[in-house]
Design an enzyme around this catalytic site. Structure first.
Site, short mmCIF file in Angstrom:
data_model
loop_
_atom_site.label_atom_id
_atom_site.label_comp_id
_atom_site.label_asym_id
_atom_site.label_seq_id
_atom_site.Cartn_x
_atom_site.Cartn_y
_atom_site.Cartn_z
CE1 TYR A 149 -3.80 2.26 0.63
CE2 TYR A 149 -2.45 2.49 2.24
CZ TYR A 149 -3.58 3.19 1.89
OH TYR A 149 -4.47 4.63 1.78
CE LYS A 153 -3.62 4.54 -1.60
NZ LYS A 153 -4.96 5.32 -2.32
#
Length: 292
Positions: A149, A153
């Site tokens: 993640y 991002k």
């Protein structure tokens, strides 16, 4: 702000932050293509006067379907909000290939394919546009158990800076948004979970210190930034990483050299060993909430 005449796509907008974005855009006059992986997209689209596309993002085909739907239903495309995302949290030594690939496919590849399809259409229209890419504090600072993640991002913020340059001539603004809000995803973060659960149990808003110091509030708090970035008022705002949550609005800095030293003829390993410890190290990770 008046978004009448504008057409937007919001990926992952059947629930959570994406739902708040879609509702806020529609409330301000935009027509919205609502995207999610199940029938909740149909329910949301019917309620806000939009059009649903039920498909997981990631593939070129799904991205093109979203753009084609916007054009066929509403005649154009002005705004893309790449919000769709999933979590597969595990520490590095327990993270599987599938855990990594699934998150990268939805967040990073999904942002890329949707933005590419939208940029092609917006350039053809010749009237500019807005790409709003949803990043995360994890992408700015790292976060325990979120290799996949955080990497995705961080990549999204980097793509915003790159595309802001590439699309400037076409007057397509590109920005990354760093949201913090009480959602199912945020609930998985140990530092925030008890605060969210207590607020939901009592029905009381999150404490003032949480909204201000931690920048954690409702999804509706975040949605107003999306409305602004979609509007004509945001013309010229591009290549930025903008944070919002609770009572907090912030501009994140871009990576830059913090401290520089020089050695004539270059550095030996021994010289680096003497000099580098004198540099002030950067912090990393998302800080734990600290009650006043």
């Amino acid at each position: 702000m008046d978004l009448s005449g504008k057409v937007a796509i919001v990926t992952g907008s059947g629930r959570g932050l994406g739902l708040a974005y879609a509702e806020a855009l529609a409330r301000n006059g935009a027509k919205v293509v609502v995207n999610d992986v199940d029938d909740v997209a149909e329910e949301v689209a019917a309620r806000i006067g939009g059009k649903a596309v039920i498909a997981p993002v990631g593939s070129t085909e799904a991205a093109q379907l979203l753009v084609d739907t916007a054009v066929e239903e509403f005649g154009r495309l002005d705004v893309l909000v790449t919000n769709a995302g999933i979590l597969r949290d595990r520490v590095l030594w327990k993270m599987t290939d599938d855990d990594f690939d699934a998150v990268i496919n939805v967040h990073l590849r999904g942002t890329f394919t949707c933005a590419r399809a939208a940029a092609i259409r917006m350039r053809e229209q010749g009237t500019g546009g807005r790409l709003v890419l949803i990043s995360s504090p994890a992408g700015q600072r790292g976060n325990f158990g979120q290799t996949n993640y955080a990497a995705a991002k961080a990549g999204i913020a980097a793509m915003a800076r790159t595309w802001a340059m590439e699309l400037a001539k076409a007057e397509i603004a590109v920005n990354a948004v760093i949201p913090v809000a009480a959602t199912e995803m945020t609930r998985t973060i140990p530092a925030f979970a008890p605060l969210i659960e207590e607020s939901e149990r009592t029905g009381a808003p999150l404490p003032a210190w949480v909204r201000r110091d931690e920048g954690l509030g409702t999804v509706e708090d975040v949605a107003e930034l999306i409305v602004y970035l979609a509007s004509d008022a945001a013309k010229g705002v591009t290549g930025q990483a903008i944070g919002i949550g609770g009572d907090r609005l912030a501009l994140w800095s871009h990576p830059a050299e913090k401290q520089v030293e020089f050695a004539d003829g270059g550095w030996s390993a021994e010289e680096i060993a003497q000099k580098l410890p004198s540099f002030e190290p950067e912090t990393y990770g998302i800080p734990m909430p600290v009650a006043p």
